[in-house]
Design an enzyme around this catalytic site. Structure first.
Site, PDB file in Angstrom:
ATOM      1  CE  LYS A  99       2.373   7.341  -6.510  1.00  0.00           C
ATOM      2  NZ  LYS A  99       1.737   8.124  -5.610  1.00  0.00           N
ATOM      3  CD  GLU A 112      -2.057   7.186  -1.765  1.00  0.00           C
ATOM      4  OE1 GLU A 112      -2.461   7.099  -3.060  1.00  0.00           O
ATOM      5  OE2 GLU A 112      -2.491   6.123  -1.047  1.00  0.00           O
ATOM      6  NE  ARG A 128      -2.349   9.125 -15.501  1.00  0.00           N
ATOM      7  CZ  ARG A 128      -1.782   8.825 -14.477  1.00  0.00           C
ATOM      8  NH1 ARG A 128      -0.635   8.170 -14.262  1.00  0.00           N
ATOM      9  NH2 ARG A 128      -2.431   9.235 -13.210  1.00  0.00           N
TER      10      ARG A 128
END
Ligand code: ATP
Ligand code: MG
Length: 456
Positions: free
Chosen positions: A274, A37, A264
């Site tokens: 982020k 994104e 992850r």
């Protein structure tokens, strides 16, 4: 990336792909994608996903797309798009002609939503966000059906079109999937598919749209439209997989990618979201996204890491389904080993102590030929100036020391790397007794090597 870099280390995702290839599933094709994104710069966690997706495409003669997941325009912008492209390229990967945006598919997604409405599998809901939350239920209690759930297909089609035409305010209505408000998996309790967002200028589609599709609707369909075979994502999407499959099973796409989740990357002492990294940048706590203290790929690059060292790191940490935290030392070892093999050597003294060579001809400077790398001759040599004043590190001298101290002591001898053997004759101190200088003599017969029979 060098052509002879070894294939990626085996892992459970690769095992699944190998089994699929053997069974000729997907006609023996492999297609993956990396779907960031564009709401911030990529970080070292993304590198794991990039190496996994692009590495698989490379090793199984497949394709990996770069696709921007741009369905949330108010947090996204082109600066991030460009930075992400640069970082993926820097890591050594190439998406060729396959650069896509989820927004490329907005018109098709809208048509798919209409298909769902026509089958009675989606409806326009007027509940407020708070009411939707209230009706959703909890992990232990089933949800309640929205009073708008049984609108006619005709009414839903009209309202959805009017949503698109901008007739309603933000939050006034959403399009929801009509699945099951009692499903144990909350993601299946009539999830939102479209929401209204006025007044944002999308970095790709401008002001064309005022309704935007949700991630859980967009992602499976983007995958299917691109012919992705293995949609690899992180574990938090495991509970979304039934919805991923529901979307694909209920609209007229023929391709049904397989979603596979892995854990992850978590790195010691490292913030890897982020949202939080954006706060550091916006609050001016760091110089920017590429501040060398940031765990972003741009920051790591400025810190001096090489692409090969980051790829090596991603291969060493492996890919699995279990949560873990990687020690910082693992990352640091990767750059240390890469630079050890490839970096030309230079000398620096951190805590300098002046050494005067009392018998070295005054004013003379010689240039010693010094190799740039202890093992790799291909890195060549350089001229190292040498004169009657040199500096050694303070820790390399002691007035008195046990025998096992192999450095310079009063009255003792050592070899200066690449140069001569010197002997310490006199220690000069200041008024506080601090050593400020050494007076030594050098032995001109010892340049580069010890004469026969002498061991220093
Ligand atoms: P963040 O929470 O840091 O903002 P994100 O998952 O929202 O990350 P995306 O841009 O959506 O960021 O991520 C793109 C891809 O990178 C996704 O497939 C995601 O699963 C993967 N990814 C993100 N963070 C990590 C991580 N720490 N380790 C491995 N893969 C990651
Ligand atoms: Mg995300």
């Amino acid at each position: 990336m060098s052509a002879n870099e070894p294939a990626g280390a085996s892992n459970f995702v690769r095992h699944i792909i190998e089994a699929d290839l053997k069974a000729n599933k997907n006609n023996g094709k492999v297609a993956t994608r990396f779907p960031p994104e564009p709401n911030g710069y990529l970080h070292i966690g993304h590198a794991k996903s990039i190496c996994l997706n692009f590495g698989i495409a490379r090793d199984y003669k497949g394709k990996c797309n770069l696709r921007f997941d741009d369905t949330n325009p108010h947090k996204e912008n082109v600066e991030y798009v460009e930075a992400i492209k640069q970082d993926v390229r820097w890591l050594g990967y190439d998406w060729g002609e396959r650069l896509f945006y989820a927004s490329d598919y907005f018109e098709q997604l809208y048509e798919f939503a209409i298909e769902l409405i026509n089958m009675g599998k989606a409806y326009v809901c007027d509940l407020t966000a708070d009411q939707v939350r209230e009706y959703r239920g909890t992990l232990t209690e089933p949800g309640k059906e929205s009073p708008y759930r049984d609108r006619s297909i005709e009414e839903n089609l009209q309202l959805f079109e009017r949503m698109r035409n901008g007739e309603f305010e933000d939050g006034a209505r959403v399009l929801r999937a009509r699945i099951d408000m009692t499903a144990p998996n909350i993601n299946l309790r009539d999830p939102a598919l479209y929401r209204i967002r006025h007044g944002v200028i999308h970095h790709q589609t401008g002001e064309e749209w005022c309704i935007y599709p949700m991630y859980d609707f967009t992602h499976p369909l983007s995958d299917a439209l691109e012919g992705i075979t293995h949609s690899i994502c992180t574990l938090e999407f495991e509970d979304h997989r039934p919805l991923y499959d529901w979307v694909l099973d209920n609209v007229s796409v023929t391709c049904h990618p397989q979603q596979i989740e892995f854990s992850r990357l978590n790195l010691e002492y490292t913030v890897m979201s982020k949202r939080k990294l954006t706060e550091l940048v916006d609050a001016g706590c760091v110089e920017g996204w590429d501040d060398p203290r940031m765990p972003t790929i741009a920051g790591i690059r400025r810190r001096g890491y090489t692409p090969a060292s980051v790829r090596d790191f991603c291969s060493r940490i492996g890919v699995s389904k279990s949560e873990s935290t990687v020690e910082m030392g693992v990352l640091e070892n990767c750059i240390r080993e890469d630079l050890n093999a490839s970096a030309p050597r230079r000398l620096a003294v951190l805590h300098p102590l002046k050494v005067v060579l009392t018998n070295y001809p005054q004013g003379r400077v010689e240039h010693l030929e010094v190799s740039n790398h202890p093992q790799d001759d291909s890195l060549g040599t350089r001229a190292l100036p040498f004169s009657g004043e040199v500096y050694i590190d303070k820790s390399d001298f002691r007035e008195q020391a046990p025998n096992k101290f192999k450095r310079l002591v009063s009255g003792g001898e050592v070899r200066l790397r690449n140069a001569y053997v010197i002997r310490c004759d006199e220690v000069i101190k200041d008024a506080h007794g601090e050593i400020i200088e050494l007076h030594c003599t050098y032995d001109p017969a010892t340049l580069g090597a010890n004469p026969e029979g002498r061991k220093v």
